[in-house]
Design an enzyme around this catalytic site. Sequence first.
Site, PDB file in Angstrom:
ATOM      1  N   PHE A 168       0.823  -1.213   0.000  1.00 42.49           N
ATOM      2  CA  PHE A 168       0.000   0.000   0.000  1.00 42.49           C
ATOM      3  C   PHE A 168       0.854   1.258   0.000  1.00 42.49           C
ATOM      4  O   PHE A 168       0.704   2.146   0.834  1.00 42.49           O
ATOM      5  CB  PHE A 168      -0.940  -0.023   1.196  1.00 42.49           C
ATOM      6  CG  PHE A 168      -2.193   0.787   0.984  1.00 42.49           C
ATOM      7  CD1 PHE A 168      -3.028   0.538  -0.087  1.00 42.49           C
ATOM      8  CD2 PHE A 168      -2.544   1.797   1.870  1.00 42.49           C
ATOM      9  CE1 PHE A 168      -4.188   1.274  -0.289  1.00 42.49           C
ATOM     10  CE2 PHE A 168      -3.695   2.538   1.698  1.00 42.49           C
ATOM     11  CZ  PHE A 168      -4.519   2.276   0.608  1.00 42.49           C
ATOM     12  N   GLY A 169       1.772   1.294  -0.970  1.00 36.24           N
ATOM     13  CA  GLY A 169       2.532   2.519  -1.204  1.00 36.24           C
ATOM     14  C   GLY A 169       1.753   3.428  -2.139  1.00 36.24           C
ATOM     15  O   GLY A 169       0.522   3.384  -2.194  1.00 36.24           O
ATOM     16  N   THR A 250       1.965  -6.239 -11.452  1.00 35.81           N
ATOM     17  CA  THR A 250       2.728  -5.163 -12.085  1.00 35.81           C
ATOM     18  C   THR A 250       3.889  -4.748 -11.184  1.00 35.81           C
ATOM     19  O   THR A 250       4.479  -3.682 -11.384  1.00 35.81           O
ATOM     20  CB  THR A 250       1.826  -3.935 -12.349  1.00 35.81           C
ATOM     21  OG1 THR A 250       1.227  -3.524 -11.113  1.00 35.81           O
ATOM     22  CG2 THR A 250       0.742  -4.254 -13.370  1.00 35.81           C
ATOM     23  N   ARG A 252       6.957  -6.895  -9.405  1.00 37.04           N
ATOM     24  CA  ARG A 252       8.239  -7.457  -9.809  1.00 37.04           C
ATOM     25  C   ARG A 252       8.064  -8.937 -10.114  1.00 37.04           C
ATOM     26  O   ARG A 252       7.343  -9.647  -9.426  1.00 37.04           O
ATOM     27  CB  ARG A 252       9.305  -7.284  -8.718  1.00 37.04           C
ATOM     28  CG  ARG A 252       9.955  -5.899  -8.674  1.00 37.04           C
ATOM     29  CD  ARG A 252      10.792  -5.661  -9.923  1.00 37.04           C
ATOM     30  NE  ARG A 252      11.484  -4.373  -9.927  1.00 37.04           N
ATOM     31  CZ  ARG A 252      11.002  -3.253 -10.417  1.00 37.04           C
ATOM     32  NH1 ARG A 252       9.770  -3.223 -10.921  1.00 37.04           N
ATOM     33  NH2 ARG A 252      11.715  -2.150 -10.421  1.00 37.04           N
ATOM     34  N   GLU A 281      13.845 -11.230 -17.429  1.00 40.10           N
ATOM     35  CA  GLU A 281      13.485 -10.244 -18.446  1.00 40.10           C
ATOM     36  C   GLU A 281      14.700  -9.913 -19.301  1.00 40.10           C
ATOM     37  O   GLU A 281      15.780  -9.681 -18.754  1.00 40.10           O
ATOM     38  CB  GLU A 281      12.928  -8.980 -17.778  1.00 40.10           C
ATOM     39  CG  GLU A 281      11.617  -9.216 -17.055  1.00 40.10           C
ATOM     40  CD  GLU A 281      11.031  -7.942 -16.440  1.00 40.10           C
ATOM     41  OE1 GLU A 281      11.663  -6.867 -16.576  1.00 40.10           O
ATOM     42  OE2 GLU A 281       9.952  -8.026 -15.832  1.00 40.10           O
ATOM     43  N   HIS A 300       6.720  -5.392 -19.169  1.00 37.40           N
ATOM     44  CA  HIS A 300       7.188  -4.478 -18.122  1.00 37.40           C
ATOM     45  C   HIS A 300       6.988  -3.031 -18.592  1.00 37.40           C
ATOM     46  O   HIS A 300       7.894  -2.192 -18.525  1.00 37.40           O
ATOM     47  CB  HIS A 300       8.664  -4.729 -17.791  1.00 37.40           C
ATOM     48  CG  HIS A 300       9.034  -4.270 -16.406  1.00 37.40           C
ATOM     49  ND1 HIS A 300       9.990  -4.902 -15.644  1.00 37.40           N
ATOM     50  CD2 HIS A 300       8.574  -3.249 -15.635  1.00 37.40           C
ATOM     51  CE1 HIS A 300      10.126  -4.282 -14.487  1.00 37.40           C
ATOM     52  NE2 HIS A 300       9.270  -3.277 -14.460  1.00 37.40           N
TER      53      HIS A 300
END
Length: 337
Positions: A168-169, A250, A252, A281, A300
């Site tokens: 919850f940033g 979304t 990492r 990736e 990404h």
Amino acid sequence: WFSSNKEGFDSTWDRHYSMKKIAVIEKIHNDGLELLKKNQGYDYELITDITEENLIKKLPEFDACTLRVSKLNEKILKHCPKLKVISRHGVGYDNVDLDYIKRNNISLLITNNANHISVAEHVMYMMLTISKGILTHDESVRKGLFNKGITNIETFELLNKEILIVGFGRTGRALIKICKSFNMRLNVYDPYVENKIISELGGNKIDNLDEGLKTADYLSLHVPLTKETNNMININNLKLMKPTSIIINTARGGVVNEKDLNKALDDQMIFGAGIDVFEVEPVDTSNPLLKNKKVILSPHSATWTNECKIRMAKLTIQNLIDFFENKVDQSMLVKIK
């Protein structure tokens, strides 16, 4: 924290009159570079060859660098005695050797308030695309199957559905506001955020992740990749979820175990998934998720809106300028434990 023991950093003459050499590793939006061009105290070079060999060759001459997706490990950094600061074009920093930069007094800055809107909107795009069967409908129309089989496609409303936001940033807080406008039920799992902050935004704090997963219709992940969050979502808790649930990552790659996710989709433990980030990736072509029709994928790219690219580029460069002028916004500085 600042690299005051680096030669010349505390010198007034050095700070104000000598040119700081900035390595821009990978292209960023030109609006960011314009900040350097307008400031006579900085000289920069764009480095597009991000192989380890080339970075070892090029970086030793620079005082600072920007960083997108390429990796800065000890093998590279040990050749950079002048390097004082790394400015990330984004908020994640699992591509930086934190132990090394801490030992060597190299500061790490992030674009802490540049990308949360774009990522939150990307989550909604994925949620709606899966819930409404958009890709299937689009394909049917293009094939001339205008409404054949339409009744066999399962779709959902978001109204009164329960979303579990993990982390919850800034992005989680942007997302909860959007979900609230869809009249969704809002649960949040983040042991590091007080209940008061969550409740003020209309959310309900969940203390146990597994319990939250059992009732979630949607799961959206917004945590960094750490020892604590690696494989946070795996076959053990995927089994707990509703067969109609949808997972969006979304954050990492590595937060969700990809093999377990693929199995959960194949075995109908969950309904669908939206994945923007991967364990490796660029994603390996052998990754089974690439062939799974129950998952939608993006490279990404959640932050790559026009507006976000400009904000991130400008803030990436402004962070470097602020560093050398000794006025860093402390919310942009990564405090390495």
